[in-house]
Design a protein around this motif. Structure first.
Motif, mmCIF file in Angstrom:
data_model
loop_
_atom_site.group_PDB
_atom_site.id
_atom_site.type_symbol
_atom_site.label_atom_id
_atom_site.label_comp_id
_atom_site.label_asym_id
_atom_site.label_seq_id
_atom_site.Cartn_x
_atom_site.Cartn_y
_atom_site.Cartn_z
ATOM 1 N N TYR A 33 0.841 -1.202 0.000
ATOM 2 C CA TYR A 33 0.000 0.000 0.000
ATOM 3 C C TYR A 33 0.876 1.254 0.000
ATOM 4 O O TYR A 33 1.904 1.288 0.670
ATOM 5 C CB TYR A 33 -0.864 0.057 1.266
ATOM 6 N N TYR A 48 -3.023 0.449 -3.992
ATOM 7 C CA TYR A 48 -2.452 -0.754 -3.431
ATOM 8 C C TYR A 48 -2.406 -1.884 -4.442
ATOM 9 O O TYR A 48 -3.195 -1.913 -5.401
ATOM 10 C CB TYR A 48 -3.092 -1.159 -2.109
ATOM 11 N N ARG A 50 -1.686 -6.213 -5.119
ATOM 12 C CA ARG A 50 -1.458 -7.582 -4.665
ATOM 13 C C ARG A 50 -0.531 -8.198 -5.699
ATOM 14 O O ARG A 50 -0.868 -8.274 -6.885
ATOM 15 C CB ARG A 50 -2.729 -8.398 -4.548
ATOM 16 N N ILE A 55 -4.745 -3.252 -7.346
ATOM 17 C CA ILE A 55 -6.088 -3.603 -6.892
ATOM 18 C C ILE A 55 -6.993 -2.373 -6.906
ATOM 19 O O ILE A 55 -8.141 -2.434 -7.312
ATOM 20 C CB ILE A 55 -6.053 -4.215 -5.482
ATOM 21 N N ASP A 56 -6.449 -1.256 -6.443
ATOM 22 C CA ASP A 56 -7.247 -0.027 -6.379
ATOM 23 C C ASP A 56 -6.315 1.171 -6.505
ATOM 24 O O ASP A 56 -5.435 1.345 -5.658
ATOM 25 C CB ASP A 56 -8.028 0.035 -5.061
ATOM 26 N N SER A 101 -4.205 -11.139 6.524
ATOM 27 C CA SER A 101 -4.048 -10.166 5.440
ATOM 28 C C SER A 101 -4.655 -8.814 5.778
ATOM 29 O O SER A 101 -4.409 -7.834 5.072
ATOM 30 C CB SER A 101 -4.673 -10.702 4.144
ATOM 31 N N TYR A 102 -5.433 -8.735 6.866
ATOM 32 C CA TYR A 102 -6.031 -7.460 7.245
ATOM 33 C C TYR A 102 -5.049 -6.594 8.056
ATOM 34 O O TYR A 102 -5.322 -5.441 8.320
ATOM 35 C CB TYR A 102 -7.291 -7.687 8.083
ATOM 36 N N GLU A 103 -3.904 -7.155 8.471
ATOM 37 C CA GLU A 103 -2.927 -6.393 9.247
ATOM 38 C C GLU A 103 -1.955 -5.695 8.306
ATOM 39 O O GLU A 103 -1.444 -6.304 7.376
ATOM 40 C CB GLU A 103 -2.143 -7.326 10.164
ATOM 41 N N GLN A 104 -1.684 -4.432 8.577
ATOM 42 C CA GLN A 104 -0.736 -3.680 7.767
ATOM 43 C C GLN A 104 0.439 -3.244 8.625
ATOM 44 O O GLN A 104 0.266 -2.809 9.761
ATOM 45 C CB GLN A 104 -1.399 -2.455 7.135
#
Lengths: 115, 114
Positions: A33, A48, A50, A55-56, A101-104
């Motif tokens: 990200y 970000y 993958r 992705i966006d 995968s939700y942890e940055q």
């Protein structure tokens, strides 16, 4: 394990100049990200990836900003013609695949000043 | 889309006093919720996270947060603050949209006075 690394740590430019920021994510992290954090504000997502795929990038000012992650590891964010309004800290973060995968995890950031 | 509100831009507390930093979120389901801390000229460090289970979650350095679904809140607490806790604290919400997209609040600057 080594954390997210970014370079340079600081950059000072005149308006109209170009600048590139580099990010090396944590080994094995597939998602990367880029955030922009203006002074005294929270980080705002720019783009970000993958692996090597975007992705966006809907929040990336596409006329002057670009980001790539060609081999799915390191990434470069470039500002083609900087404006004073781009003055901010640019943060890179990465997250692991699978159940966490939700942890940055964030790098130290690059503080950009555009004069 | 998710959103986060941190109503207090600055909070000052005396060393040894208790602390609560407020956070309200907006999302249609239960998202992942986080608190991050940012020290000067550094990146963000995760203090704690919540997704399900016990609504009170423990984090690093004595911090805890309590999730309330009815109130859409995720307030951060600490029983006794230390001068080294002075920093900016961000509440964040993460939800899946092709990948986990994180939205941050505007942050609360905490100053611990001696």
């Amino acid at each position: 394990e080594a954390g997210v690394t970014q370079s340079p740590r600081y950059a000072v430019l005149q308006e109209g100049q170009a600048v590139s920021f580099w990010c090396d994510p944590i080994s094995g992290h597939d998602t990367l990200y880029w955030y922009q954090q203006p002074r005294d504000q929270g980080p705002q997502l720019l783009v970000y990836f993958r692996d090597e795929a975007v992705i966006d990038n809907s929040q990336l000012p596409s006329d002057r900003f670009s980001a790539v992650r060609p081999k799915g590891t390191n990434s470069t964010l470039k500002i083609q013609s900087a404006k004073q309004g781009d003055t901010a800290t640019y943060l890179c973060a990465s997250s692991p695949p699978g159940g966490r995968s939700y942890e940055q995890y964030f790098g130290p950031g690059t503080r950009l000043t555009v004069l | 889309a998710q959103s986060v509100t941190q109503p207090d831009a600055r909070v000052t507390v005396s060393e040894g006093a208790s602390l609560q930093l407020r956070c309200k979120y907006s999302y249609s389901a239960t998202p992942y919720l986080f608190w991050y801390v940012q020290y000067p000229r550094q990146g963000l460090q995760m203090l704690l996270k919540y997704y399900s289970g016990d609504p009170v979650v423990q984090g690093v350095n004595g911090f805890e947060a309590e999730f309330s679904k009815s109130d859409s809140s995720f307030h951060l607490r600490k029983a006794s603050v230390h001068w080294s806790d002075s920093a900016v604290y961000f509440c964040a919400v993460s939800a899946y949209a092709g990948g986990y997209k994180v939205v941050f609040g505007s942050g609360t600057r905490l100053l611990v006075s001696p």
